[in-house]
Scaffold this active site. Structure first.
Site, PDB file in Angstrom:
ATOM      1  N   HIS A 163      62.100  -2.116 -56.529  1.00 20.34           N
ATOM      2  CA  HIS A 163      61.016  -2.940 -55.980  1.00 20.34           C
ATOM      3  C   HIS A 163      61.326  -3.555 -54.636  1.00 20.34           C
ATOM      4  O   HIS A 163      60.542  -4.362 -54.141  1.00 20.34           O
ATOM      5  CB  HIS A 163      60.677  -4.082 -56.941  1.00 20.34           C
ATOM      6  CG  HIS A 163      59.870  -3.655 -58.119  1.00 20.34           C
ATOM      7  ND1 HIS A 163      58.497  -3.610 -58.098  1.00 20.34           N
ATOM      8  CD2 HIS A 163      60.232  -3.233 -59.345  1.00 20.34           C
ATOM      9  CE1 HIS A 163      58.045  -3.195 -59.274  1.00 20.34           C
ATOM     10  NE2 HIS A 163      59.082  -2.960 -60.055  1.00 20.34           N
TER      11      HIS A 163
ATOM     12  N   LYS B 266      49.959 -15.540 -51.678  1.00 18.49           N
ATOM     13  CA  LYS B 266      51.122 -14.784 -52.140  1.00 18.49           C
ATOM     14  C   LYS B 266      52.304 -15.732 -52.095  1.00 18.49           C
ATOM     15  O   LYS B 266      52.184 -16.829 -51.563  1.00 18.49           O
ATOM     16  CB  LYS B 266      51.368 -13.557 -51.256  1.00 18.49           C
ATOM     17  CG  LYS B 266      51.349 -13.883 -49.745  1.00 18.49           C
ATOM     18  CD  LYS B 266      51.556 -12.641 -48.885  1.00 18.49           C
ATOM     19  CE  LYS B 266      50.328 -11.784 -48.748  1.00 18.49           C
ATOM     20  NZ  LYS B 266      50.516 -10.442 -49.303  1.00 18.49           N
ATOM     21  N   ARG B 267      53.459 -15.336 -52.678  1.00 19.54           N
ATOM     22  CA  ARG B 267      54.630 -16.190 -52.554  1.00 19.54           C
ATOM     23  C   ARG B 267      54.881 -16.511 -51.083  1.00 19.54           C
ATOM     24  O   ARG B 267      54.581 -15.708 -50.203  1.00 19.54           O
ATOM     25  CB  ARG B 267      55.859 -15.484 -53.158  1.00 19.54           C
ATOM     26  CG  ARG B 267      55.838 -15.398 -54.669  1.00 19.54           C
ATOM     27  CD  ARG B 267      55.795 -16.752 -55.335  1.00 19.54           C
ATOM     28  NE  ARG B 267      57.058 -17.451 -55.184  1.00 19.54           N
ATOM     29  CZ  ARG B 267      57.906 -17.700 -56.179  1.00 19.54           C
ATOM     30  NH1 ARG B 267      57.633 -17.319 -57.420  1.00 19.54           N
ATOM     31  NH2 ARG B 267      59.035 -18.343 -55.956  1.00 19.54           N
TER      32      ARG B 267
ATOM     33  N   LYS C 143      56.898 -12.397 -45.431  1.00 22.16           N
ATOM     34  CA  LYS C 143      55.438 -12.299 -45.574  1.00 22.16           C
ATOM     35  C   LYS C 143      54.707 -12.983 -44.414  1.00 22.16           C
ATOM     36  O   LYS C 143      53.509 -12.828 -44.232  1.00 22.16           O
ATOM     37  CB  LYS C 143      55.000 -12.889 -46.919  1.00 22.16           C
ATOM     38  CG  LYS C 143      55.471 -12.060 -48.127  1.00 22.16           C
ATOM     39  CD  LYS C 143      55.037 -12.704 -49.429  1.00 22.16           C
ATOM     40  CE  LYS C 143      55.539 -11.989 -50.682  1.00 22.16           C
ATOM     41  NZ  LYS C 143      54.685 -10.876 -51.110  1.00 22.16           N
TER      42      LYS C 143
ATOM     43  N   THR D 144      50.417  -5.936 -54.037  1.00 26.81           N
ATOM     44  CA  THR D 144      49.278  -5.622 -54.905  1.00 26.81           C
ATOM     45  C   THR D 144      48.129  -6.569 -54.601  1.00 26.81           C
ATOM     46  O   THR D 144      46.975  -6.248 -54.881  1.00 26.81           O
ATOM     47  CB  THR D 144      49.656  -5.742 -56.395  1.00 26.81           C
ATOM     48  OG1 THR D 144      50.327  -7.001 -56.589  1.00 26.81           O
ATOM     49  CG2 THR D 144      50.545  -4.610 -56.832  1.00 26.81           C
TER      50      THR D 144
ATOM     51  N   LYS E 118      43.929  -6.090 -54.592  1.00 31.08           N
ATOM     52  CA  LYS E 118      42.948  -6.948 -55.271  1.00 31.08           C
ATOM     53  C   LYS E 118      41.896  -7.438 -54.292  1.00 31.08           C
ATOM     54  O   LYS E 118      40.703  -7.483 -54.616  1.00 31.08           O
ATOM     55  CB  LYS E 118      43.666  -8.134 -55.932  1.00 31.08           C
ATOM     56  CG  LYS E 118      44.590  -7.728 -57.067  1.00 31.08           C
ATOM     57  CD  LYS E 118      45.339  -8.939 -57.620  1.00 31.08           C
ATOM     58  CE  LYS E 118      46.822  -8.722 -57.616  1.00 31.08           C
ATOM     59  NZ  LYS E 118      47.585  -9.952 -57.962  1.00 31.08           N
TER      60      LYS E 118
HETATM   61  C1  LIG Z   1      48.748 -10.170 -57.192  1.00 31.74           C
HETATM   62  C2  LIG Z   1      49.519 -11.406 -57.284  1.00 31.74           C
HETATM   63  C3  LIG Z   1      50.689 -11.574 -56.547  1.00 31.74           C
HETATM   64  C4  LIG Z   1      51.207 -10.517 -55.602  1.00 31.74           C
HETATM   65  O1  LIG Z   1      50.632 -10.724 -54.332  1.00 31.74           O
HETATM   66  P1  LIG Z   1      51.182  -9.978 -53.033  1.00 31.74           P
HETATM   67  O2  LIG Z   1      50.131 -10.327 -52.021  1.00 31.74           O
HETATM   68  O3  LIG Z   1      51.179  -8.519 -53.343  1.00 31.74           O
HETATM   69  O4  LIG Z   1      52.498 -10.533 -52.728  1.00 31.74           O
HETATM   70  C5  LIG Z   1      51.394 -12.759 -56.664  1.00 31.74           C
HETATM   71  N1  LIG Z   1      50.958 -13.743 -57.471  1.00 31.74           N
HETATM   72  C6  LIG Z   1      49.830 -13.621 -58.190  1.00 31.74           C
HETATM   73  C7  LIG Z   1      49.396 -14.760 -59.044  1.00 31.74           C
HETATM   74  C8  LIG Z   1      49.067 -12.452 -58.127  1.00 31.74           C
HETATM   75  O5  LIG Z   1      47.960 -12.356 -58.863  1.00 31.74           O
END
Ligand SMILES: *Cc1c(COP(=O)(O)O)cnc(C)c1O
Length: 864
Positions: free
Chosen positions: A399, A590-591, A596, A698, A702
């Site tokens: 990952h 995101k984190r 990022k 991911t 979304k």
């Molecule tokens: C999808 C998701 C992530 C991953 O987000 P990235 O933008 O791909 O880093 C992290 N936290 C939650 C709660 C998510 O639903």
């Protein structure tokens, strides 16, 4: 009327009134002790509004001991959950029975994290009973929305990796694949984030406080897990060399099962999470010796193992407890897998025909050594035979490309916790390096790079190398990521075993993140192209012609607007801030991480702010910049980035000159539950990581599946998203992964970029001058210094391109017809990012498993 069928009604088909044939198997019946021999009861679940109401009242009595006048909203949430759970378990029982009968190959997914999100809404959706439940609770004077809001987030993961595991369970069930998800039942999940004076404050996540109606504990199926001590070698009665592990202590692992439903099918699978418990509540020997406190200590120590999730998306160097967590859940899971195997088979050589074990990152990689231990020490197999079985069972998903995120363990620590496993890993390494030497004779550099031990500095076990050596398949999570893996961190392994490598681009479940999170959009899509898209996302292609349809575009725009109105209300509730749903919602959730690049986003906001103050860019659309995400508690710069966002928000939101043309919001406590409100409301999705650093992402999927347009770099799955939706429907900017590497090679000097760009200097000057820190010039100095001196993630290098690309976004947003057409085309072309596609590829290329349809008597599971 039948609220629930007593067991006495069971073992017969209610509908047909006759017993099912007892299936016959070609293996000894004594193996079936304790397992289902008869067909499970066909239940008389009636999903009419009247029945659901009656069942709800009954559950209020039987599970909550309450009558309606004194029941709280939470009582009703729990009661409704039990009503739904009965129906879910009905499907699970039939699934378990079918899988047992068919005995085809089963997927075991090992993951230290699952970010499942709330269960009630998703189960109602997958049971296909939303309308009835909505009406039933309404007739009882309740609102389904309020009840759903009661559910605690089961935050048993940090972010993308844990959420991926949850999406994959959803797709495994929907694709009718026999599977188990195994993990850890953390008593405290990822911390709750509060914002105090602009700073992140971590609060313990007591998610189990009010009870968890979705899990079924099985204390009768505990396993003992041993730790520490030493090993003793000797010869057994047959004269074979054997090693005995004499552990220092042991704990028990109790499974808690949560069923996961497929959509539009009868299948359900199980997420089995292990909780650590003391072997005995009290060590009676210690007790009798008067050492009461030692007995209590031992109990507390044992239970500590599953007490809390480590809140870092990178490895925790040197945390003994973290290693114990990993081994604990691996040992329980493999023991459980073997128990199931031995129910029907005796020949361990057939294990790879019956199970495939997917390692979600290296957190469960110790499974390779544990499997060898089980086969050799516990089952008396020879090494070569055991190794063939082991390497026939495992597959490994990598990952990350960040070298600091590759997990290693200090050898001394490892040997103290798992002495026998360390010996086994030495032996694996010895044999492996001999093989490497046969392929690449005399290549000492290669041997030291590929060794399962790093010898530079303190000696450490390399978990990624162990996972690679022990697995028959290795995959990355996006096309670019897999390519880079082959060129960088796993280059040597790729040269040795190119055939083991493949790419499996991540995906997300459209059930939770479209149908559940955005019912307005899902309904509009269904009206246009029929309902089958939710299980066959390629059908979204059928939306393409609608991009040119004015009436459809208006409906599309209206759905988005409603989502934004809802998010605005949530923001008001959470932060007290008013935001305007008619502005451009520009969202980065995101984190929080330097790679990022939330700070790149902030630099653009400050630049935009400054231009407006100067009377420039007055025709740009008004924007609401929304951020969300947790920082690891020990990650100082990430926490400072949050403080910078809230500091900018404070200034910009209250500046009368700006007059609402920019608003900045930090949405606290980003998690799956909040995410379901956030992704659907985005106009613009921020996917701006340094190229080559985000394995896949991911969140990007979304957002795009909910009609947001993306501003992004060519990183992770952005590359494939951009290609799928067409670059003309995607705001691409910045250095490519190759250019990032080349720029670094050429001796990148961030201060040169700084010196050469007046707007950048001004924006950074506003930060370091204290404008966003109440006049304190020191507060953000560490952030500014890291950008000027090193800028590991090339924020300054990409700044100008990003600001320019954001101007393009602004201009495009001013042409709503074109914007919405692009939005529709994004959704129409995003079908391949369903986790169903990912899982189908794993099934075909790695797992070699086939669907096993489950027929649930007296129930139609078809949704349409
Ligand atoms: C999808 C998701 C992530 C991953 O987000 P990235 O933008 O791909 O880093 C992290 N936290 C939650 C709660 C998510 O639903």
């Amino acid at each position: 009327m039948c609220g629930f069928c007593p067991p006495s009604a069971g073992w017969r088909s209610q509908a047909k009134g006759k017993s099912f044939n007892i299936p016959t198997w070609s293996f000894p019946m004594e193996k079936f002790r304790g397992t289902i021999l008869h067909h499970p009861p066909s239940h008389c679940f009636d999903n009419s509004v009247e029945s659901i109401k009656a069942d709800l009242t009954e559950k209020l009595f039987s599970m909550r001991a309450k009558f309606p006048e004194v029941a709280t909203l939470n009582d009703y949430y729990l009661a409704l959950s039990y009503v739904v759970r009965d129906r879910v378990l009905h499907r699970w029982i039939h699934s378990a029975h079918t899988y047992f009968q068919q005995a085809s190959r089963t997927v075991v997914y090992l993951s230290a994290e699952y970010l499942m999100g709330p269960q009630l809404g998703n189960n109602i959706l997958n049971l296909g009973i939303r309308k009835q439940v909505e009406q039933a609770v309404a007739e009882m004077g309740l609102s389904l929305e309020d009840l759903l809001e009661q559910e605690e987030e089961p935050g048993l993961g940090n972010g993308g990796l844990g959420r991926l595991a949850a999406c994959y369970l959803d797709s495994l069930a929907t694709l009718q694949i026999p599977a188990f998800g195994y993990g850890i039942r953390y008593e405290f999940g990822i911390f709750d984030q509060q914002i105090k004076d602009g700073w992140q404050v971590e609060v313990t996540d007591r998610w189990l406080r009010l009870g968890n109606p979705w899990e079924v504990p099985h204390p009768e199926r505990r396993y003992e897990v041993r730790f520490g001590g030493h090993t003793e070698a000797g010869y057994d009665a047959q004269g074979r060399y054997r090693v005995r592990w004499v552990p220092e202590r042991s704990v028990m692992g109790t499974p808690f099962d949560t069923p996961v439903l497929g959509y539009g099918v009868g299948n359900a699978i199980i997420l089995r999470l292990w909780q650590a418990e003391a072997r005995e509540s009290f060590d009676f020997q210690a007790f009798n010796l008067g050492n009461y406190y030692k007995a209590v200590d031992d109990k507390v120590m044992s239970e500590n193992i599953t007490k809390v999730l480590y809140p870092n998306d990178e490895p925790e160097a040197g945390r003994r407890l973290r290693l114990e967590q990993q081994y604990f859940f691996v040992a329980c899971s493999l023991a459980d897998m073997l128990r199931i195997f031995f129910q029907r088979d005796t020949d361990l050589d057939r294990l790879p025909d019956k199970f495939v074990v997917q390692l979600n990152d290296t957190h469960p990689a110790v499974a390779v050594a544990e499997m060898m231990r089980l086969l050799i020490d516990d089952n008396g197999l020879e090494w070569d035979r055991a190794w063939k079985i082991t390497t026939g069972v495992f597959a490994y998903t990598n990952h990350t490309l960040l070298p600091e995120a590759l997990e290693t363990w200090n050898v001394d620590l490892f040997g103290k916790v798992l002495p026998r496993h360390l010996e086994i890993i030495y032996e694996i390494n010895h044999r492996f390096l001999m093989e490497v030497n046969r392929f690449f004779p005399g290549d000492a550099g290669r041997l030291s790079r590929m060794s399962l031990f790093s010898e530079a500095g303190e000696k450490r076990v390399r978990m990624a190398n162990l996972a690679c050596v022990g697995s028959r398949a290795i995959n990355g999570v996006a096309a670019l990521h897999t390519d880079l893996l082959k060129q960088t961190v796993l280059k040597d392994f790729h040269e040795l075993w190119p055939e083991k490598f493949s790419n499996k681009t991540n995906g997300v479940t459209p059930r939770r993140f479209m149908a559940l999170a955005n019912p307005g959009l899902a309904d509009l899509i269904t009206q246009s192209i029929g309902a089958t898209w939710l299980r066959d996302m390629d059908r979204l292609k059928g939306l393409e012609p609608f991009a040119r349809d004015n009436a459809f575009r208006d409906q599309w725009a209206e759905v988005k607007h409603q989502c934004k109105v809802r998010l605005a209300a949530m923001i008001r509730k959470k932060t007290g801030m008013a935001v305007d749903p008619d502005t451009l919602f520009d969202i980065q959730v995101k984190r929080i991480h330097e790679y990022k690049r939330q700070h790149l986003n902030v630099l653009n906001i400050i630049t935009h702010y400054r231009r407006l103050k100067q009377g420039l860019d007055m025709d740009a659309p008004a924007r609401t910049f929304i951020f969300g995400g947790k920082a690891a508690p020990g990650y100082v710069l990430a926490k400072l980035m949050i403080r910078l966002i809230t500091g900018v928000a404070d200034v910009v939101n209250h500046d009368p000159d700006i007059n609402g043309r920019i608003k900045v919001v930090f949405y606290p406590d980003f998690n799956v539950k909040n995410a379901q409100h956030i992704y659907p409301a985005a106009d613009l999705s921020e996917q701006i990581s340094t190229a080559g650093k985000e394995a896949s992402g991911t969140g990007n999927m979304k957002f795009a599946l909910n009609g947001a347009l993306t501003i992004g770099t060519l990183d992770g799955a952005n590359v494939e998203i951009c290609q799928a939706v067409g670059p003309e429907n995607f705001f691409l900017f910045g250095l490519t992964a190759d250019q990032v590497a080349a720029t670094r090679q050429a001796g990148y000097r961030p201060c040169d970029v700084y010196d050469g760009n007046e707007e950048l200097r001004a924006a950074m000057g506003m930060i370091s001058g204290g404008l966003f820190s109440g006049g304190d010039p020191g507060m953000f100095a560490p952030l500014i210094d890291s950008l000027l001196n090193e800028d590991r993630f090339m924020v300054l290098a990409d700044y100008a391109a990003y600001v320019q690309c954001q101007e393009q976004v602004g201009r495009a947003f001013l042409k709503p017809d074109h914007w919405h057409a692009m939005s529709i085309l994004n959704v129409a072309r995003m079908g391949m990012f369903s986790s169903d596609r990912s899982i189908a590829e794993y099934c075909r290329d790695i797992w070699h498993v086939e669907p096993v349809p489950v027929v649930v008597p007296d129930e139609t599971c078809d949704i349409d």
